[in-house]
Design a protein around this motif. Structure first.
Motif, short mmCIF file in Angstrom:
data_model
loop_
_atom_site.label_atom_id
_atom_site.label_comp_id
_atom_site.label_asym_id
_atom_site.label_seq_id
_atom_site.Cartn_x
_atom_site.Cartn_y
_atom_site.Cartn_z
N ALA A 66 47.48 42.42 -9.20
CA ALA A 66 48.57 42.90 -8.35
C ALA A 66 49.44 41.76 -7.84
O ALA A 66 50.66 41.92 -7.69
CB ALA A 66 48.00 43.69 -7.18
N ASN A 67 48.84 40.59 -7.59
CA ASN A 67 49.66 39.45 -7.11
C ASN A 67 50.67 39.04 -8.16
O ASN A 67 51.82 38.73 -7.86
CB ASN A 67 48.76 38.27 -6.76
N PRO B 77 52.43 47.98 -9.35
CA PRO B 77 51.83 46.64 -9.35
C PRO B 77 50.33 46.64 -9.62
O PRO B 77 49.80 45.67 -10.14
CB PRO B 77 52.13 46.12 -7.94
N ARG C 172 51.89 40.91 -10.43
CA ARG C 172 52.79 42.02 -10.75
C ARG C 172 53.60 42.48 -9.54
O ARG C 172 54.17 43.57 -9.56
CB ARG C 172 51.97 43.19 -11.30
N ALA C 173 53.61 41.68 -8.49
CA ALA C 173 54.38 42.06 -7.30
C ALA C 173 55.82 42.34 -7.69
O ALA C 173 56.44 41.59 -8.45
CB ALA C 173 54.31 40.94 -6.27
#
Length: 970
Positions: free
Chosen positions: A384-385, A393, A387-388
């Motif tokens: 998720a970081n 995400p 894909r922010a």
């Protein structure tokens, strides 16, 4: 009948009974249930002295929802086992129980929370557990009433519940035995994991359904050495980021191939070289849209030794070096050339074969996939970081709704982007799903608590081995009898091949793993687990007093560790035990700790569905092997599944389910019980409207037989009884049959073979009795005075009554009570035992003689039926046939009233050769019949046609009827 012809109808001894032909079971059964409860039948049976205990230990159903037809089958079989053994002289105890912890109940409460927009994790855990407890308690009460309505006997006032405080205390204590005997350990290995429910699952909690998966063929480029790329195939693209090796099999033939031509949309490149199993190459190239290829040379597997490959994401932009490691090629026997490419992508954190290969070669484990199946937030590219700012995400393998969560597609896209994707596709295959949420599951590496089943235990119980596996296998081989016998191999194979037992679940509703670990220590450290008998005793005492909820109370850790170790040095474990451990422990808190149990913790019978070879039978065997040194049972009895009339699995979506209560409302519980008795429960059984109609028809035939016996016994007293030795041969033949049946019925019940018991008794009742014995003896019963024949027949009827009612009582619990109360209104059939049948009733010589007589009679009956169809006669009493037999058979018939046996007015037995055209039956040798009409007048009382009719004091009677009328004072 002419006006001056006497009417003797009222002088006949016609059957008389208030027993109705129509059963009316749905309306009448509840009254018998209430009567048994008022009488305290179950408790009164326990008061019978000098009996050997017989214990069927109840596998606990789950306290969640109304009963289905499988429940009805299961509980009815158990009830038949218990009742039949009680009536065979045992003290047959049955304590019903319920499984109350676990994910299904927790899931229901969570669903209620979600419907209200609440978050379970924001609720106090004890309050949440109390809601689960209340939910289970409600369904226990509902199911108890539904089980009782089936006529199931047992200690319903004091059942066992796995959520009772003492049960929770014993479950914790049993767990702590594993802690103390050294078999408990914390390990990190892939287990079946439900992303939707966020917990590990046991094999018994998994079911298989068709599922469509992405399939990919991926190039692994050699770091050095090999000429071409090694191609793997997988149906789990999401595991590629966790790849740590590629496996091959030295027994497979591999080849180096060059791609010569491709279709326009192919991702393969002309001129590139790949290595594949030769048996699979054609299929791989078809998937890759390669139209022409050639084998350059064979590739010896020795070329793979020591070869390193590059991870497909090596050097990927944004990868931050995450995959910049070499991937070894390793030999593995699990690799086949049945499908795929002959090479297996290996992610030790996400498959058992992969894990085992990783253990063997020291491959590192990965922790990229979290409990909800999303990638860890800081994983490059996919977390998720990284894909922010994306629309979605968070990438899940399985999203919270149980659907594809995008991880597969995103990995596939990145493989294509870096040029590693050779081909892609989809496949429909059988895939594991959680049987609760119905969502797909994954293999996921997580820290879990295990029991080592091959670790030696120094516990003084090594009679059957020193490890759990050895003891379990020895128990199966030497100590347990299986019905059907196939269950033995099934369970043996499962135990033989199973891995260590995963005990932990990451949930809230259950018995916690009552252990403490040293803060900062590693699972491999000797002092990692706190082992203290003092602490264990405190935990058990606390659970006994307050239940397992106390584990979650503030300050509990400090309280139980005080004075033993410094509480701040230890961390409390909050995982809960697999519910199979709960039910596997029941032999301790039910069999050992209850007054109606047995101190050795070994039940006579465990009886459940065949799925419990991997469930309750399995967990009980493992648990018992560790704590009492052997299996906690002597017999394992299994039944199959229930299907509809077409043999299809029942499901609400198909609309083919059968609800037990609906059957009871239409037919009564006895019909449902009779369906169970008529089925071969060891296989899958079918049920449906037509089958139930057939069952009801069998019931009606049996009911009519019993009604006839009751009618024939009207006014019978012991003063009429005739000793067997004084009875006519026909009655002694019936006694012989009863002696035979007594052995068969007892053997059948002892072997849990209810189908054979019922068929044996039913055939006897409808064929030997209704169609033969009753047919012959109704003349004597109706028309005789107090003759030996009538008194003997009534004596036999009494003996038949005693045996048929008791033999059938374990099956038709309501109907046999109804029959019994017709004669003994102050008692109950269910307080009786099977009558002892004298062995000297057996008379094989007599039986052989009457088998011959019956065949001769069959020939006579066949001849009369032809005349009846031709309307020569209307009734058999109008006939006086000539019967031609051998001298030996004629001797057998001497001294018998063969006319009575044939239900004719007379019979002439001859040993002369039969005339041409005499009636014969092909399978009855040396017997022929010539029809003749009876001569004389028709007796106005018994309707026999005899020469002496009209010559006696009572007008229009034969000598027999004249005497009977005189005896009556008429």
């Amino acid at each position: 009948m002419c006006a001056d012809t006497p009417d003797y109808k009222d002088s006949l001894n016609l059957p008389k009974t208030d027993f109705p032909m129509r059963a009316g079971l749905p309306q009448r059964e509840p009254a018998w249930l209430a009567r048994w409860e008022e009488m305290g039948i179950y408790d009164r049976l326990r008061e019978k002295p000098g009996r050997t205990p017989f214990i069927l230990h109840d596998g606990p159903p789950y306290a969640n929802g109304h009963l289905h037809i499988g429940h009805a089958l299961n509980k009815t079989i158990k009830d038949m086992i218990v009742r039949s053994h009680q009536m065979m002289g045992f003290d047959a105890r049955y304590v019903p129980g319920w499984d109350c912890h676990g994910l299904p109940i927790e899931w229901k409460i969570e669903e209620q929370y979600r419907a209200k927009g609440l978050n379970k994790d924001e609720v106090d855990i004890v309050a949440f557990r109390q809601e689960c407890r209340a939910f289970a308690a409600n369904w226990v009460n509902v199911q108890r009433d539904e089980f009782k309505r089936l006529g199931v006997t047992g200690n319903w006032e004091d059942p066992y519940l796995t959520m009772d405080f003492h049960a929770e205390a014993v479950i914790a204590d049993e767990f702590m035995k594993f802690l103390m005997n050294g078999t408990l350990y914390q390990g990190s290995k892939p287990v079946m994991w439900s992303p939707v429910e966020k917990t590990a699952l046991a094999e018994a909690e998994v079911e298989y359904h068709d599922h469509t998966s992405h399939t990919i063929w991926v190039r692994f480029q050699p770091v050095s050495g090999l000429e071409g790329a090694v191609v793997i195939w997988t149906t789990t693209p999401w595991t590629i980021p966790q790849n740590r090796a590629v496996a091959f099999n030295p027994a497979i033939s591999y080849g180096l191939y060059e791609i010569v031509a491709t279709e326009e949309k192919s991702t393969a490149m002309v001129g590139e070289k790949v290595i594949l199993a030769q048996a699979l190459a054609e299929g791989v190239f078809a998937a890759a849209k390669v139209t022409e290829f050639r084998l350059l040379r064979d590739v010896a597997t020795s070329e793979f030794d020591g070869t390193q490959l590059a991870h497909p994401f090596r050097g990927i932009e944004g990868g931050a070096g995450e995959w910049d490691y070499d991937v070894p090629m390793l030999p593995g026997d699990h690799v086949t050339d049945d499908a795929g490419t002959g090479f297996v992508h290996t992610a030790p954190s996400h498959g058992d074969d992969d894990y085992q290969l990783g253990l063997k070669f020291g491959l590192p484990m990965t922790y990229n996939v979290t409990e909800d199946s999303s990638y860890r937030a800081d994983l490059p590219i996919f977390g998720a970081n990284a894909r922010a700012g994306e629309e979605k995400p968070v990438l899940y393998v399985i999203d919270p709704n149980g659907k594809d969560g995008g991880a597969n597609v995103e990995v596939l896209r990145k493989l294509a982007h870096v040029g590693a994707l050779l081909a892609k596709g989809k496949i429909k295959h059988s895939y594991p799903h959680s049987w609760r949420s119905k969502a797909p599951v994954i293999y996921r590496n997580t820290p879990q608590w295990f029991v080592a089943i091959d670790r030696a235990m120094d516990d003084g119980m090594a009679t059957y081995g020193d490890t759990i596996r050895k003891r379990a296998l020895e128990s199966i081989e030497r100590l347990v009898h299986f019905t059907p016998a196939t269950g033995k191999n099934r369970l043996f194979t499962m135990i033989q091949n199973r891995p260590d037992w995963v005990l932990s679940r990451q949930r809230a509703w259950g018995v916690p793993l009552t252990c403490f670990v040293k803060t900062g220590a590693k699972p491999t450290d000797a002092d990692f687990l706190l082992k203290s008998e003092v602490v264990n005793a405190r935990v058990k005492a606390a659970f006994d007093a307050e239940g397992a909820d106390v584990w979650y109370s503030q300050g509990f850790k400090e309280k139980v560790l005080e004075g033993v170790v410094a509480p701040q040095d230890y961390t409390q474990v909050f995982d809960v035990l697999d519910v199979w451990f709960d039910s596997g422990s029941t032999h301790a808190f039910v069999l050992r700790d209850r007054a109606d149990g047995t101190p050795d913790q070994i039940a006579d019978v465990y009886m459940e569905g065949t799925d419990q070879h991997r469930g309750w039978f399995h967990s009980s065997l493992l648990q018992g092997s560790a704590t009492i040194g052997r299996a906690p049972y002597k017999n394992v009895v299994t039944h199959g599944f229930t299907l509809d009339e077409k043999g299809m699995k029942m499901s609400k979506s198909l609309g083919n389910t059968i609800v037990p209560q609906a059957v009871i409302d239409q037919y009564g519980a006895d019909i449902l019980r009779l369906w169970v008795a008529q089925a071969d429960y060891t296989s899958d059984q079918r049920i449906g409207p037509e089958i139930l109609k057939g069952t009801a028809d069998s019931y009606r035939r049996l009911r009519n037989t019993l009604r006839y016996i009751l009618g024939a016994l009207d006014g019978y007293t012991a003063n009429e009884a005739v000793a067997p030795a004084e009875m006519p041969e026909l009655e002694r033949w019936v006694l012989h049959r009863l002696a035979e049946l007594d052995v068969q019925v007892r053997a059948g019940y002892a072997a849990f073979d209810f189908q054979s018991v019922f068929q044996t008794v039913f055939n006897f009742a409808t064929v030997d009795l209704s169609a033969y014995y009753f047919d012959i003896r109704k003349d004597a019963l109706y028309c005789d005075g107090s003759t030996l024949a009538r008194r003997a027949a009534r004596t036999v009827m009494h003996l038949l009554f005693e045996r048929l009612t008791t033999w059938l009582a374990p099956v038709l619990v309501f109907t046999m009570e109804e029959v019994w109360l017709e004669r003994f209104p102050e008692s109950s059939i269910h307080l009786q035992d099977f009558p002892q049948t004298p062995g000297d009733w057996l008379d094989e010589t007599l039986a052989a003689k009457w088998a011959t007589i019956r065949q001769v009679r069959r020939t006579v009956t066949g001849a009369l039926e032809i005349e009846r169809q031709a309307k020569t006669i209307g009734a058999s009493l109008e006939a006086a046939p000539e019967v031609f037999v051998t001298p030996d058979v004629a001797q057998l018939l001497q001294g018998l009233d063969f006319a009575d046996i044939c239900i004719t007015s007379d019979v002439v037995v001859k040993t002369d050769p039969a005339p041409e055209g005499a009636f014969r039956i092909a399978d009855v040798a040396d017997t022929a019949v010539v029809f003749a009409m009876a001569t004389g007048e028709k007796c106005q009382r018994c309707w026999k046609i005899l020469p002496d009719v009209g010559t006696h004091s009572h007008a229009g009677t034969c000598a027999r009827c004249d005497a009977a009328l005189t005896e009556k004072g008429l």
